[in-house]
Design an enzyme around this catalytic site. Sequence first.
Site, PDB file in Angstrom:
ATOM      1  N   CYS A 113       0.810  -1.225   0.000  1.00  0.00           N
ATOM      2  CA  CYS A 113       0.000   0.000   0.000  1.00  0.00           C
ATOM      3  C   CYS A 113       0.841   1.273   0.000  1.00  0.00           C
ATOM      4  O   CYS A 113       0.311   2.370  -0.195  1.00  0.00           O
ATOM      5  CB  CYS A 113      -0.943  -0.002   1.201  1.00  0.00           C
ATOM      6  SG  CYS A 113      -2.039  -1.445   1.231  1.00  0.00           S
ATOM      7  N   HIS A 248      -3.325   6.735   3.488  1.00  0.00           N
ATOM      8  CA  HIS A 248      -3.780   5.522   2.810  1.00  0.00           C
ATOM      9  C   HIS A 248      -5.185   5.192   3.287  1.00  0.00           C
ATOM     10  O   HIS A 248      -5.478   5.212   4.485  1.00  0.00           O
ATOM     11  CB  HIS A 248      -2.817   4.376   3.130  1.00  0.00           C
ATOM     12  CG  HIS A 248      -3.322   3.035   2.712  1.00  0.00           C
ATOM     13  ND1 HIS A 248      -3.832   2.778   1.466  1.00  0.00           N
ATOM     14  CD2 HIS A 248      -3.395   1.858   3.400  1.00  0.00           C
ATOM     15  CE1 HIS A 248      -4.194   1.512   1.392  1.00  0.00           C
ATOM     16  NE2 HIS A 248      -3.948   0.938   2.554  1.00  0.00           N
ATOM     17  N   ASN A 278     -10.563  -0.038   0.087  1.00  0.00           N
ATOM     18  CA  ASN A 278      -9.101  -0.036   0.114  1.00  0.00           C
ATOM     19  C   ASN A 278      -8.580  -0.689  -1.162  1.00  0.00           C
ATOM     20  O   ASN A 278      -8.678  -1.894  -1.333  1.00  0.00           O
ATOM     21  CB  ASN A 278      -8.617  -0.806   1.351  1.00  0.00           C
ATOM     22  CG  ASN A 278      -7.102  -0.911   1.438  1.00  0.00           C
ATOM     23  OD1 ASN A 278      -6.380  -0.548   0.507  1.00  0.00           O
ATOM     24  ND2 ASN A 278      -6.613  -1.428   2.547  1.00  0.00           N
TER      25      ASN A 278
END
Length: 321
Positions: A113, A248, A278
């Site tokens: 990520c 994030h 996500n």
Amino acid sequence: MGKAIVNGVGSYVPSTVITNNDLEKLMDTSHEWISTRTGIHERRVIGSTENTSDLAYKASLLALEDSGLTPEDIDLIVVATETPDHMFPPVATRLQTLLGCRTIGAYDVHSTCVGFISALQIAELYINTDKVNHVLVVGADALSKIVDYTERSTAILFADGAGAFVVSNIMDSKSEGIIDSTIHSDGQYYKDLYVIGDPNGSDNSKPKIKMNGNKIFKLAVNSMSTSVKGLLKKNKLHYDEIDWLIPHQANQRIIDAIARNLEFPSKKVISNIKYYGNNSAATIPLAFAVARREGKIKKGDRIVLTAFGGGLIWGSLIFQY
């Protein structure tokens, strides 16, 4: 020495939407349970004929259009992804030919990520050493390919999407461009977030995301908060001098906890996890593109990006748009 300026932005998400109500039909869960714990209401997933390279291509076209450049102007492509179309070659090489770029350098970054921040850091280094003038930086992931839709803890979180920045060497720009960045890792937590399975195996052994949710939550909040604090201190910047924080998009509770730790006002924190979930390396550029489209982010704004992912890896980056 060059100056790395974010010169164009684009994003793309697939058209198929999976809502929390859809997931209620697949597992023992509810819209209220999911939204309370994650902040997510829906997520986008690719179709059976789409690949990560398709997501990257569509986001890149918009970023190029926004920059006023053509594919022939691009000197380097860096794609951050955990879900390439194939184990090899890189998505970036497929993207290079889809766009019709010259035979330039093109490679993928495998940094979970944090991949988009890693790719931006690479672009900055190339530009600062005058090796290139224009870098196409892409975050693209199709996590639905590795989600087990019988496992509630992960199926409710992950989704697909892409975002792209064109980073250019513009000497006379009024923008500060990329100011500084930092990346860290600690492999002792390797097994708290990883993918298990064989890409070439049977359905029962296909890759699946495994996560120790409680531990990841604490590690994510602490590492991203510490990273942002350290980077601001190093560059002698105060929170009042930052217009936007884009974390994030892992979980709304993580985003809220980071804002509290940093004493950063929620009105200056970008979050779109409610509608997109996500999507790993794509979350930051997607959140940026959506916020700019909504009129929140404007030219001249100073922005802090911060991310955390399996590895464990974390990092932050400051730039002026």
